[in-house]
Design a protein around this motif. Structure first.
Motif, PDB file in Angstrom:
ATOM      1  N   CYS A  21       0.686  -1.308   0.146  1.00 18.60           N
ATOM      2  CA  CYS A  21       0.009  -0.136   0.038  1.00 18.60           C
ATOM      3  C   CYS A  21       0.884   1.295   0.016  1.00 18.60           C
ATOM      4  O   CYS A  21       0.606   2.081  -0.521  1.00 18.60           O
ATOM      5  N   GLU A  57       9.856   3.466   6.430  1.00 18.21           N
ATOM      6  CA  GLU A  57       9.732   2.088   6.368  1.00 18.21           C
ATOM      7  C   GLU A  57      10.603   1.556   7.532  1.00 18.21           C
ATOM      8  O   GLU A  57      11.791   1.638   7.692  1.00 18.21           O
ATOM      9  N   SER A  72       4.452  -8.192   3.912  1.00 14.56           N
ATOM     10  CA  SER A  72       3.900  -9.244   3.757  1.00 14.56           C
ATOM     11  C   SER A  72       3.796  -9.307   1.953  1.00 14.56           C
ATOM     12  O   SER A  72       3.549 -10.113   1.263  1.00 14.56           O
ATOM     13  N   MET A  79      -1.399 -13.078  -6.979  1.00 17.25           N
ATOM     14  CA  MET A  79      -2.390 -13.564  -8.102  1.00 17.25           C
ATOM     15  C   MET A  79      -3.458 -12.421  -8.031  1.00 17.25           C
ATOM     16  O   MET A  79      -3.834 -11.912  -6.978  1.00 17.25           O
ATOM     17  N   MET A 221       8.148   3.991  12.816  1.00 18.57           N
ATOM     18  CA  MET A 221       7.644   5.350  13.018  1.00 18.57           C
ATOM     19  C   MET A 221       6.126   5.041  13.608  1.00 18.57           C
ATOM     20  O   MET A 221       5.151   4.084  13.331  1.00 18.57           O
ATOM     21  N   TYR A 367      -5.780  -8.195   3.946  1.00 20.48           N
ATOM     22  CA  TYR A 367      -5.910  -9.612   4.138  1.00 20.48           C
ATOM     23  C   TYR A 367      -5.147 -10.372   2.794  1.00 20.48           C
ATOM     24  O   TYR A 367      -4.035 -10.035   2.668  1.00 20.48           O
ATOM     25  N   TYR A 371      -2.754  -7.638  -3.710  1.00 15.17           N
ATOM     26  CA  TYR A 371      -2.621  -7.238  -5.107  1.00 15.17           C
ATOM     27  C   TYR A 371      -3.851  -6.983  -5.801  1.00 15.17           C
ATOM     28  O   TYR A 371      -4.092  -6.490  -6.740  1.00 15.17           O
ATOM     29  N   LEU A 372      -4.887  -8.126  -5.455  1.00 10.67           N
ATOM     30  CA  LEU A 372      -6.184  -8.152  -5.992  1.00 10.67           C
ATOM     31  C   LEU A 372      -6.750  -6.647  -5.908  1.00 10.67           C
ATOM     32  O   LEU A 372      -7.496  -6.300  -6.903  1.00 10.67           O
TER      33      LEU A 372
HETATM   34  C1  LIG Z   1       1.532 -16.225   1.979  1.00  6.87           C
HETATM   35  C2  LIG Z   1       0.761 -14.903   1.474  1.00  6.87           C
HETATM   36  C3  LIG Z   1       0.277 -15.097   0.156  1.00  6.87           C
HETATM   37  C4  LIG Z   1      -0.486 -14.053  -0.421  1.00  6.87           C
HETATM   38  N1  LIG Z   1      -0.922 -14.033  -1.796  1.00  6.87           N
HETATM   39  C5  LIG Z   1      -1.783 -12.921  -2.355  1.00  6.87           C
HETATM   40  C6  LIG Z   1      -2.188 -13.014  -3.540  1.00  6.87           C
HETATM   41  O1  LIG Z   1      -1.623 -14.028  -4.311  1.00  6.87           O
HETATM   42  N2  LIG Z   1      -2.980 -11.880  -4.148  1.00  6.87           N
HETATM   43  C7  LIG Z   1      -3.248 -11.054  -3.329  1.00  6.87           C
HETATM   44  O2  LIG Z   1      -3.830 -10.157  -3.843  1.00  6.87           O
HETATM   45  N3  LIG Z   1      -2.469 -10.894  -2.040  1.00  6.87           N
HETATM   46  C8  LIG Z   1      -1.826 -11.830  -1.569  1.00  6.87           C
HETATM   47  N4  LIG Z   1      -1.345 -11.854  -0.184  1.00  6.87           N
HETATM   48  C9  LIG Z   1      -1.700 -10.563   0.557  1.00  6.87           C
HETATM   49  C10 LIG Z   1      -0.717  -9.266   0.313  1.00  6.87           C
HETATM   50  O3  LIG Z   1       0.313  -9.504   0.551  1.00  6.87           O
HETATM   51  C11 LIG Z   1      -1.240  -8.332   1.460  1.00  6.87           C
HETATM   52  O4  LIG Z   1      -2.684  -8.296   1.450  1.00  6.87           O
HETATM   53  C12 LIG Z   1      -0.517  -6.979   1.162  1.00  6.87           C
HETATM   54  O5  LIG Z   1       1.169  -7.157   1.253  1.00  6.87           O
HETATM   55  C13 LIG Z   1      -1.021  -6.055   2.568  1.00  6.87           C
HETATM   56  O6  LIG Z   1      -0.334  -4.560   2.148  1.00  6.87           O
HETATM   57  P1  LIG Z   1       0.115  -3.757   3.209  1.00  6.87           P
HETATM   58  O7  LIG Z   1       0.863  -2.571   2.388  1.00  6.87           O
HETATM   59  O8  LIG Z   1      -1.151  -3.326   3.786  1.00  6.87           O
HETATM   60  O9  LIG Z   1       1.189  -4.594   4.112  1.00  6.87           O
HETATM   61  P2  LIG Z   1       2.555  -4.891   4.033  1.00  6.87           P
HETATM   62  O10 LIG Z   1       2.743  -5.347   2.239  1.00  6.87           O
HETATM   63  O11 LIG Z   1       2.889  -5.941   4.999  1.00  6.87           O
HETATM   64  O12 LIG Z   1       3.606  -3.746   4.285  1.00  6.87           O
HETATM   65  C14 LIG Z   1       3.468  -3.069   5.345  1.00  6.87           C
HETATM   66  C15 LIG Z   1       4.697  -2.326   5.683  1.00  6.87           C
HETATM   67  O13 LIG Z   1       4.658  -1.678   6.922  1.00  6.87           O
HETATM   68  C16 LIG Z   1       6.123  -1.640   7.645  1.00  6.87           C
HETATM   69  N5  LIG Z   1       5.644  -1.368   8.737  1.00  6.87           N
HETATM   70  C17 LIG Z   1       5.469  -2.032   9.876  1.00  6.87           C
HETATM   71  N6  LIG Z   1       5.473  -1.469  11.062  1.00  6.87           N
HETATM   72  C18 LIG Z   1       5.997  -0.192  10.810  1.00  6.87           C
HETATM   73  C19 LIG Z   1       6.165   1.045  11.476  1.00  6.87           C
HETATM   74  N7  LIG Z   1       5.986   1.243  12.788  1.00  6.87           N
HETATM   75  N8  LIG Z   1       7.136   2.113  11.019  1.00  6.87           N
HETATM   76  C20 LIG Z   1       7.209   2.081   9.585  1.00  6.87           C
HETATM   77  N9  LIG Z   1       6.843   0.885   8.772  1.00  6.87           N
HETATM   78  C21 LIG Z   1       6.197  -0.178   9.215  1.00  6.87           C
HETATM   79  C22 LIG Z   1       6.383  -3.106   7.145  1.00  6.87           C
HETATM   80  O14 LIG Z   1       7.747  -3.476   7.346  1.00  6.87           O
HETATM   81  C23 LIG Z   1       5.923  -3.363   5.911  1.00  6.87           C
HETATM   82  O15 LIG Z   1       7.014  -3.268   4.800  1.00  6.87           O
HETATM   83  C24 LIG Z   1      -0.686 -12.774   0.312  1.00  6.87           C
HETATM   84  C25 LIG Z   1      -0.217 -12.727   1.730  1.00  6.87           C
HETATM   85  C26 LIG Z   1       0.640 -13.918   2.232  1.00  6.87           C
HETATM   86  C27 LIG Z   1       1.238 -13.596   3.560  1.00  6.87           C
END
Ligand SMILES: Cc1cc2nc3c(=O)[nH]c(=O)nc-3n(C[C@H](O)[C@H](O)[C@H](O)COP(=O)(O)OP(=O)(O)OC[C@H]3O[C@@H](n4cnc5c(N)ncnc54)[C@H](O)[C@@H]3O)c2cc1C
Length: 387
Positions: A21, A57, A72, A79, A221, A367, A371-372
């Protein structure tokens, strides 16, 4: 809409979290603000001009894929499967997914990354012993698509065009010649896609940097951190990292997922394969350089320790059953991470304030669908804040 003290003045914006995100949001805001005009000057009107954008980050922005402490976004399969996911999720996910399927190719083109987007559909198959699972999956999908077309008559077309029943091994082999010969039936979900996500995650940062976004890695942060005192707006994109933060009203949880990365020069697949199983949602996704990813377990646990022996054996035996030639594949690494999820497994864009009364917009709870649904959600967040 966020109430800024002075809408027309320049704005300093912080994004906490450089995962999926955080990167999408940073690049998208920066790219909109760099456009001269869009549709006779709307960009000027929605106030994304003269911004200074910083991403903080906690870990590395280019982590070693073998380490446990990473977004994550790196562990995901990437996919884009709105129909496959519809069976076990809400219609909202399908709708956000459909929107994202149109946004991904456009956005990737803008960052010169169109080669990382593959829309070749996906295939759902079952071993002869699990054919009942496949039939039930098809029934559930048909029911959900009917529900959708009743709620939204404009989507009537979706119902019939979303999938094709495959009734023979020959038909399956036309799509995927390397599938084992004991598979006789399947569903072909022709609109689904997948992304080569590791290069995309890097590209988003590179392109955002060209647009003057400043990235700060190894900087954990919180929204009330004194270093953020001169920012006009804070986006919280920390995923599971926002747990127990003062603005985590809906209480994020982590859902553990385990995967294995392999390399095989003997097998070629062109699209993700889902294998029906009474206990797991298993899939195999082709990745660049003869690599494959098999996943994923889904465990209600926030344990971040390495993959268990049991999960590892179950994933590998599923792989062997797809084609015994996988027995000669090389295991590159095994990985696990936490999917950030709310109680209802639906994403939320929420507004709150820091202790210094700065507006805070949190985008979280993506969740298993980051990517979706990511681009559609980022689009909504930008509209909510700036329009
Ligand atoms: C095994 C697995 C398979 C998946 N397969 C799919 C798929 O096929 N298709 C799909 O659409 N989605 C899939 N997902 C889901 C997808 O990965 C997540 O929904 C997505 O990454 C969430 O994005 P995000 O940015 O909210 O969190 P994240 O990608 O986890 O990013 C959060 C970031 O915040 C940082 N952070 C945390 N705390 C702090 C802090 N205090 N200060 C600064 N930075 C911080 C973390 O280090 C991280 O870099 C899968 C997930 C997993 C675990």
């Amino acid at each position: 809409m966020v109430k800024f003290k002075n809408r027309n003045a320049g704005k300093k914006i912080a994004i906490l979290g450089g995962g999926l995100c955080g990167r999408l949001l940073a690049w998208r805001i920066a790219s909109i603000s760099s456009m001269e005009t869009v549709d006779n000057g709307i960009i000027e009107d929605i106030g994304i001009k003269n911004i200074e954008l910083h991403v903080f980050e906690k870990g590395s922005l280019n982590p070693n894929l073998n380490t446990t402490d990473k977004a994550s976004a790196f562990t995901a399969a990437a996919m884009l499967s709105p129909s496959s996911e519809l069976v076990s999720s809400e219609l909202e996910i399908f709708q956000l997914g459909q929107r994202s399927l149109t946004l991904w190719p456009k956005w990737l083109k803008q960052i010169n990354g169109q080669q990382y987007f593959h829309q070749r559909g996906s295939l759902v198959i079952a071993h002869p012993n699990d054919l009942a699972e496949l039939r039930q999956f098809e029934k559930d999908l048909r029911f959900k698509l009917q529900q959708l077309s009743t709620k939204q008559p404009s989507t009537k077309q979706i119902k019939t065009s979303q999938y094709q029943l495959i009734q023979s091994q020959q038909q399956l082999n036309v799509l995927e010649p390397n599938l084992g010969n004991h598979f006789q039936q399947g569903l072909f979900l022709q609109d689904e896609a997948h992304i080569d996500h590791h290069p995309v995650l890097n590209k988003l940062i590179e392109e955002a940097q060209v647009l003057d976004v400043q990235f700060h890695q190894h900087q954990p942060m919180d929204i009330d951190d004194p270093k953020l005192s001169d920012f006009d707006l804070i986006f919280d994109c920390r995923g599971f990292g926002s747990k127990q933060s003062s603005n985590d009203q809906a209480q994020i949880r982590g859902v553990r997922g385990e995967v294995i990365w392999l390399e095989s020069k003997e097998i070629t697949l062109t699209r993700p394969i889902r294998i029906m199983h009474p206990r797991y949602k298993l899939y195999l996704v082709p990745k660049p350089n003869n690599q494959f990813m098999i996943g994923a377990t889904e465990i209600e646990s926030e344990d971040q320790s390495p993959i268990s022996l049991r999960s590892s054996m179950e994933l590998m035996s599923a792989l062997y059953a797809i084609n015994p030639a996988f027995s000669e594949a090389r295991i590159l690494y095994q990985d696990q991470n936490l999917r950030p999820a709310y109680f209802d497994n639906l994403p939320k864009i929420q507004q709150s304030e820091s202790k210094r009364q700065q507006p805070v917009i949190s985008i979280n709870g993506l969740y298993r669908h980051g990517y979706l649904i990511g681009p559609a959600l980022i689009e909504q967040a930008i509209e909510k804040v700036f329009s």
